[in-house]
Design an enzyme around this catalytic site. Structure first.
Site: not given
Length: 231
Positions: A89, A146
């Site tokens: 990610k 994120t």
């Protein structure tokens, strides 16, 4: 032992629990991952994560140790998936930041995050992870925070790349670590070994290592051969 480190070894491509197993002869190292931007967690903002361990009893023990009024831990037996979600990610977050730096807005970023999740899942499953893991806290949960948080180091680095700054200048002025920069190469190597298409990671790698212009990378992504969404 619980690993809270998100990444892969740049030489061996090993996950952190694999390295811990080798170094300390651990039978069942655990991995903690999920949407946990550090300043928010430190302020006591409600946070939920996943703790993965092949030993179910040990996973529950760690769950009890970590769970409190503002921090909730779920368990999983998919150590590989939880670790890969936390590592991959960060690469997608770099791409999301580049979208921000280029001023593309929400449509482009939403598409990027969605296709990035598909890419993460595709690679994770090829490497032996459970697909459902990537739709949990250590997958889409961590990916969302994120890619969107102003406090995300990886998203911020991507944003600066999108604005035209060089990798060397960005990293030279940073005190913290943007893990996606170091993870991109190993992630792409794993994808190639597994024969998995990873177009977003490929373009991020070209920007980081080859100095490719972000706008050119976007055009290449948009002009890829048409395909069904499930492919």
């Amino acid at each position: 032992v619980v690993s809270a480190t998100k990444g892969c070894d740049e030489t061996t491509l090993e996950r952190m629990t694999e390295i811990l197993s080798e170094l300390w002869s651990l039978k069942h190292p655990a991995a903690l991952s999920g949407p946990s931007i550090a300043p928010e967690t430190a302020r006591g903002v409600p946070t939920a994560v996943t703790i993965a361990c092949a030993d179910e009893a040990l996973a529950r023990r760690f769950q009890e140790l970590f769970t409190g009024d503002a921090f909730r831990a779920y368990t999983s037996d998919d150590v590989r998936g939880v670790e890969l979600g936390g590592a991959l990610k960060n690469v997608i977050a770099l791409a999301a930041g580049i979208c921000d730096g280029l001023g593309f807005g929400n449509n482009a970023k939403a598409a990027l995050i969605t296709r990035g999740l598909a890419e993460m899942t595709r690679l994770g499953v090829a490497l032996g992870a459970h697909p459902q893991t990537f739709y949990g806290l250590s997958g889409i949960g961590d990916l969302m925070v994120t890619c969107m948080s102003p406090q995300s180091r990886n998203r911020t680095v991507g944003e600066r790349l999108g604005r035209g700054e060089s990798v060397a200048d960005i990293l030279g002025g940073m005190v913290q670590v943007a893990e996606g920069v170091c993870t991109c190469g190993p992630a792409l190597a794993l994808a190639r070994q597994a024969g998995v298409a990873a177009p977003v990671m490929e373009q991020v790698d070209a920007i980081l290592r080859c100095g490719k212009k972000p706008k050119d990378a976007v055009v290449e992504l948009m002009r890829r051969d048409p395909r069904a969404e499930r492919d």
